[in-house]
Write a protein that holds these residues in place. Structure first.
Motif, PDB file in Angstrom:
ATOM      1  N   ILE A  85       0.802  -1.230   0.000  1.00 21.73           N
ATOM      2  CA  ILE A  85       0.000   0.000   0.000  1.00 21.73           C
ATOM      3  C   ILE A  85       0.833   1.278   0.000  1.00 21.73           C
ATOM      4  O   ILE A  85       0.285   2.378  -0.155  1.00 21.73           O
ATOM      5  CB  ILE A  85      -0.992   0.019   1.192  1.00 21.73           C
ATOM      6  CG1 ILE A  85      -0.269  -0.166   2.527  1.00 21.73           C
ATOM      7  CG2 ILE A  85      -2.040  -1.051   1.021  1.00 21.73           C
ATOM      8  CD1 ILE A  85      -1.212  -0.122   3.726  1.00 21.73           C
ATOM      9  N   ILE A  90      -5.675   3.710   4.207  1.00 22.97           N
ATOM     10  CA  ILE A  90      -7.009   3.238   3.846  1.00 22.97           C
ATOM     11  C   ILE A  90      -7.920   3.335   5.070  1.00 22.97           C
ATOM     12  O   ILE A  90      -7.695   2.665   6.072  1.00 22.97           O
ATOM     13  CB  ILE A  90      -6.973   1.772   3.367  1.00 22.97           C
ATOM     14  CG1 ILE A  90      -5.764   1.509   2.443  1.00 22.97           C
ATOM     15  CG2 ILE A  90      -8.285   1.379   2.721  1.00 22.97           C
ATOM     16  CD1 ILE A  90      -5.769   2.254   1.156  1.00 22.97           C
ATOM     17  N   VAL A 112     -14.551   0.470   2.923  1.00 20.47           N
ATOM     18  CA  VAL A 112     -13.697   1.637   2.699  1.00 20.47           C
ATOM     19  C   VAL A 112     -14.553   2.879   2.483  1.00 20.47           C
ATOM     20  O   VAL A 112     -15.516   2.855   1.712  1.00 20.47           O
ATOM     21  CB  VAL A 112     -12.789   1.424   1.463  1.00 20.47           C
ATOM     22  CG1 VAL A 112     -11.946   2.670   1.192  1.00 20.47           C
ATOM     23  CG2 VAL A 112     -11.895   0.207   1.661  1.00 20.47           C
ATOM     24  N   ILE A 115      -9.558   7.411   1.357  1.00 19.29           N
ATOM     25  CA  ILE A 115      -8.138   7.056   1.278  1.00 19.29           C
ATOM     26  C   ILE A 115      -7.312   8.336   1.217  1.00 19.29           C
ATOM     27  O   ILE A 115      -7.603   9.239   0.428  1.00 19.29           O
ATOM     28  CB  ILE A 115      -7.827   6.184   0.040  1.00 19.29           C
ATOM     29  CG1 ILE A 115      -8.615   4.871   0.111  1.00 19.29           C
ATOM     30  CG2 ILE A 115      -6.329   5.903  -0.056  1.00 19.29           C
ATOM     31  CD1 ILE A 115      -8.402   3.961  -1.083  1.00 19.29           C
ATOM     32  N   THR A 127     -10.677   6.265  -4.826  1.00 18.75           N
ATOM     33  CA  THR A 127     -10.994   5.476  -3.634  1.00 18.75           C
ATOM     34  C   THR A 127     -11.631   4.151  -4.024  1.00 18.75           C
ATOM     35  O   THR A 127     -11.254   3.086  -3.519  1.00 18.75           O
ATOM     36  CB  THR A 127     -11.924   6.269  -2.703  1.00 18.75           C
ATOM     37  OG1 THR A 127     -11.274   7.474  -2.289  1.00 18.75           O
ATOM     38  CG2 THR A 127     -12.306   5.454  -1.475  1.00 18.75           C
ATOM     39  N   TYR A 130      -8.853   1.818  -5.704  1.00 17.11           N
ATOM     40  CA  TYR A 130      -7.931   1.150  -4.785  1.00 17.11           C
ATOM     41  C   TYR A 130      -8.655   0.150  -3.893  1.00 17.11           C
ATOM     42  O   TYR A 130      -8.099  -0.905  -3.556  1.00 17.11           O
ATOM     43  CB  TYR A 130      -7.183   2.179  -3.944  1.00 17.11           C
ATOM     44  CG  TYR A 130      -6.048   2.839  -4.685  1.00 17.11           C
ATOM     45  CD1 TYR A 130      -4.945   2.106  -5.108  1.00 17.11           C
ATOM     46  CD2 TYR A 130      -6.074   4.203  -4.967  1.00 17.11           C
ATOM     47  CE1 TYR A 130      -3.900   2.699  -5.798  1.00 17.11           C
ATOM     48  CE2 TYR A 130      -5.033   4.819  -5.653  1.00 17.11           C
ATOM     49  CZ  TYR A 130      -3.948   4.058  -6.067  1.00 17.11           C
ATOM     50  OH  TYR A 130      -2.925   4.651  -6.755  1.00 17.11           O
ATOM     51  N   ALA A 131      -9.891   0.459  -3.496  1.00 21.97           N
ATOM     52  CA  ALA A 131     -10.663  -0.496  -2.693  1.00 21.97           C
ATOM     53  C   ALA A 131     -10.861  -1.784  -3.484  1.00 21.97           C
ATOM     54  O   ALA A 131     -10.714  -2.894  -2.948  1.00 21.97           O
ATOM     55  CB  ALA A 131     -12.004   0.110  -2.306  1.00 21.97           C
TER      56      ALA A 131
END
Length: 236
Positions: A85, A90, A112, A115, A127, A130-131
């Motif tokens: 990461i 997160i 989530v 971020i 967001t 990446y989630a």
């Protein structure tokens, strides 16, 4: 000294009835919102704010990593991603332990909602991206809207939304009866500076949503998933 900066205090809309004595209210919210090109409404969930960074898993305080029993699952998951990461932090809503609301349509324990990377909060699109890469869901997205033009219509829409049950079928943890969603969080759909957080994120919370006290951790219960088993973080 804190290892990292904790999540900022989210200001309430002035028409949010669920404020407490230590909450902050953004009376000039309309001024702020009128300058934001795109907004996203997400459902406010009744859990614990956890942060996953390369330094560990943190609860509300970022002075030291959390060791609570209801974060055991997310801490185990963190071990599998901590080297991947980088500088991302997160932020997830941890629903593993039941608070005031018990969700009957819970497909995951960790959702989530934001971020952070350095001094910027990532956009909602980033967001979600990446989630997805981390195989984690985002909090339920209600709608994305352009800059609202009329304050009364905007507030009416929020009241109508929060009168519903939301995506996860909430029930009162003590009576077992169905309830409306805890509230709504409105954020700038774009990226913005950490220093500007208070003018880019707002919330509406229904009255009387908190029923736990300082002793809830002694008799906490694990939240049951809609489909027990499978490939959820809890089972890894």
């Amino acid at each position: 000294m804190a290892i990292s900066q904790k999540y900022g205090r989210t200001y309430h809309y002035p028409f949010s009835p669920g404020t407490t004595s230590d909450d902050r209210i953004r009376h000039d919210y309309w001024e702020c919102i009128s300058r934001i090109p795109t907004l996203v409404h997400t459902e406010k969930l009744d859990g614990e704010n956890n942060c996953l960074s390369r330094h560990g898993v943190f609860a509300r305080s970022h002075a030291a990593p959390t060791t609570s029993p209801w974060t055991a699952g997310i801490r185990s998951y963190w071990q599998s991603i901590r080297h991947d990461i980088g500088d991302l932090e997160i932020f997830v809503e941890n629903l593993y332990a039941i608070h005031s609301i018990e969700y009957h349509n819970l497909e995951h324990h960790f959702y989530v909602f934001a971020i952070r990377e350095g001094e910027r909060w990532l956009s909602w699109e980033e967001t979600r991206f990446y989630a997805g890469m981390l195989d984690l869901p985002v909090v339920p997205e209600i709608k994305i809207i352009d800059t609202p033009l009329e304050q009364g219509a905007f507030e009416k829409d929020i009241l109508q939304i929060t009168g519903g049950s939301g995506a996860l079928d909430p029930h009162d943890a003590y009576t077992g009866l169905p309830v409306t969603m805890e509230g709504i969080v409105t954020r700038d759909a774009g990226s913005y500076a950490v220093a500007d957080f208070a003018s880019h994120v707002f919330k509406y919370v229904r009255k009387g949503h908190v029923k736990t006290d300082e002793h809830w951790t002694r008799n906490w219960r694990r939240a049951r998933l809609k489909y027990e088993g499978g490939t959820h973080v809890d089972d890894k």
